[in-house]
Design an enzyme around this catalytic site. Structure first.
Site, short mmCIF file in Angstrom:
data_model
loop_
_atom_site.label_atom_id
_atom_site.label_comp_id
_atom_site.label_asym_id
_atom_site.label_seq_id
_atom_site.Cartn_x
_atom_site.Cartn_y
_atom_site.Cartn_z
N HIS A 1 -6.35 -7.26 -0.37
CA HIS A 1 -6.47 -5.82 -0.63
C HIS A 1 -5.72 -5.45 -1.91
O HIS A 1 -4.66 -6.01 -2.19
CB HIS A 1 -5.89 -5.02 0.54
CG HIS A 1 -6.51 -5.35 1.86
ND1 HIS A 1 -5.93 -6.22 2.76
CD2 HIS A 1 -7.68 -4.94 2.41
CE1 HIS A 1 -6.72 -6.31 3.85
NE2 HIS A 1 -7.78 -5.56 3.65
N ASP B 1 -4.37 -12.78 3.46
CA ASP B 1 -5.61 -12.35 4.11
C ASP B 1 -6.85 -12.62 3.27
O ASP B 1 -7.96 -12.27 3.67
CB ASP B 1 -5.53 -10.87 4.53
CG ASP B 1 -4.86 -10.00 3.50
OD1 ASP B 1 -4.63 -10.47 2.37
OD2 ASP B 1 -4.56 -8.82 3.81
N HIS C 1 0.83 -1.23 0.00
CA HIS C 1 0.00 0.00 0.00
C HIS C 1 0.86 1.27 0.00
O HIS C 1 0.30 2.37 -0.18
CB HIS C 1 -0.92 0.03 1.22
CG HIS C 1 -1.95 -1.05 1.22
ND1 HIS C 1 -2.81 -1.27 0.16
CD2 HIS C 1 -2.27 -2.00 2.16
CE1 HIS C 1 -3.61 -2.29 0.44
NE2 HIS C 1 -3.29 -2.77 1.64
N ASP D 1 -2.84 -10.66 -2.35
CA ASP D 1 -3.39 -10.15 -1.09
C ASP D 1 -4.88 -9.80 -1.30
O ASP D 1 -5.28 -9.48 -2.41
CB ASP D 1 -2.61 -8.89 -0.69
CG ASP D 1 -2.89 -8.42 0.73
OD1 ASP D 1 -2.09 -8.76 1.62
OD2 ASP D 1 -3.91 -7.73 0.94
#
Ligand SMILES: [Zn+2]
Length: 312
Positions: free
Chosen positions: A170, A249, A131, A168
């Site tokens: 995200h 995740d 991120h 991931d």
């Protein structure tokens, strides 16, 4: 040829806040499971990689951002306090060393693999990186470990094409921000739609393949996306090295996302990546830990991933 396992004691000293899911116990869970299952004896451990240098960070981050972050890190160290960098991301007195060791491990793993001293490598590092944009820390990330390593392979080691694969839950907005329109990089990803950081639906460059999936998507659908969307693009691109933003995740047991992957899916995805790397990249893969917050699921999923990398 062996699989290298990079980690560093400093990566355990970064603490976001009491009870925060991105916690040092994540790395302990991985290492405990590796010991218990014998995987620790299969990989070659490297726990002394040098911290990333300013020139490493400069491959992915603006110099004023690195400077601003240094001031925040210095304040956290001086006051021995948690300093908020964004609503989700805080620095403690040890964050600077942890983040530099994390990025440094990714760079060292890249060198080791390019030099042919390991076939591939997994970096059990934190803070995570995907991120972190060119000029902002967010989403538990400070330096973009994978982008820094990929640019090192291109700019320092002279590779011409590298792929970044991000599974991931995200969207890897930071990596996209850094490498969008860098035609030497193809980034393919899968992530949960309308989840933090609420980006990815509109790709920022032609070198991005972003696949958003709805909540409750399970392994069978994800495998189809890998097979019919990722792999054709990757085959055509013929990467000379593959970097993985390995977040776990999207696991069914992880509360930070709502996808339904299980260990067998991570094993299957990794098998496809290993086969692709064997065809185009001389087997070269560097995989870096991103998310994964249910400690049991994280440890088992990393083991499933690394077992395939190690061919055991
Ligand atoms: Zn994540």
């Amino acid at each position: 040829m062996s699989t290298a396992f990079f980690t560093h004691a400093d990566c355990r000293r970064h603490v976001m806040a009491p009870g925060h899911p991105e916690c040092p116990a994540r790395l302990d869970a991985i290492e405990d499971h590796f010991l218990a299952t014998g995987l620790a004896d299969v990989v070659v451990r490297h726990d002394d990689a040098a911290p990333a240098r300013a020139e490493d960070l400069a491959h992915a981050h603006a110099s004023n951002y690195v400077g601003e972050l240094d001031e925040i890190f210095a304040r956290a160290a001086r006051e021995d306090a948690l300093v908020a960098v964004d609503p989700d991301t805080t620095a403690c007195a040890h964050t600077r060393q942890a983040a530099l060791r994390a990025a440094g491990a990714a760079v060292a793993a890249t060198d080791l693999v390019i030099d042919g001293r390991a076939e591939n490598a997994f970096c059990a590092i934190r803070p995570p990186g995907h991120h972190a944009t060119r000029d902002a820390a967010m989403g538990f990330c400070f330096y973009n470990n994978v982008a820094i390593a990929a640019r090192h392979a291109l700019d320092v080691r002279g590779l011409r094409r590298v792929a970044i694969i991000d599974f991931d839950v995200h969207h890897g907005n930071g990596t996209e921000d850094i490498i969008a329109n860098d035609e030497r990089v193809l980034m393919v990803s899968i992530f949960q739609d309308q989840l933090y950081p609420f980006s990815g639906n509109v790709p920022q460059g032609d070198n991005m393949l972003n696949v958003a999936v709805p909540p409750y998507t399970k392994g069978a659908e994800v495998r189809e996306i890998v097979e019919y969307q990722w792999l054709p693009r990757l085959e055509k691109f013929r990467p000379e090295m593959i970097f993985i933003s390995a977040g776990f995740d999207a696991h069914r047991e992880d509360d930070l996302g709502m996808l339904g992957l299980v260990e067998a899916d991570y094993e299957w995805i990794t098998e496809r990546i290993v086969a692709l790397a064997a065809r185009h990249a001389g087997g070269r893969i560097v995989s870096c830990l991103e998310g994964g917050y249910n400690l049991g699921a994280l440890a088992r999923s990393v083991a499933a991933h690394v077992r395939v990398l190690a061919g055991v």
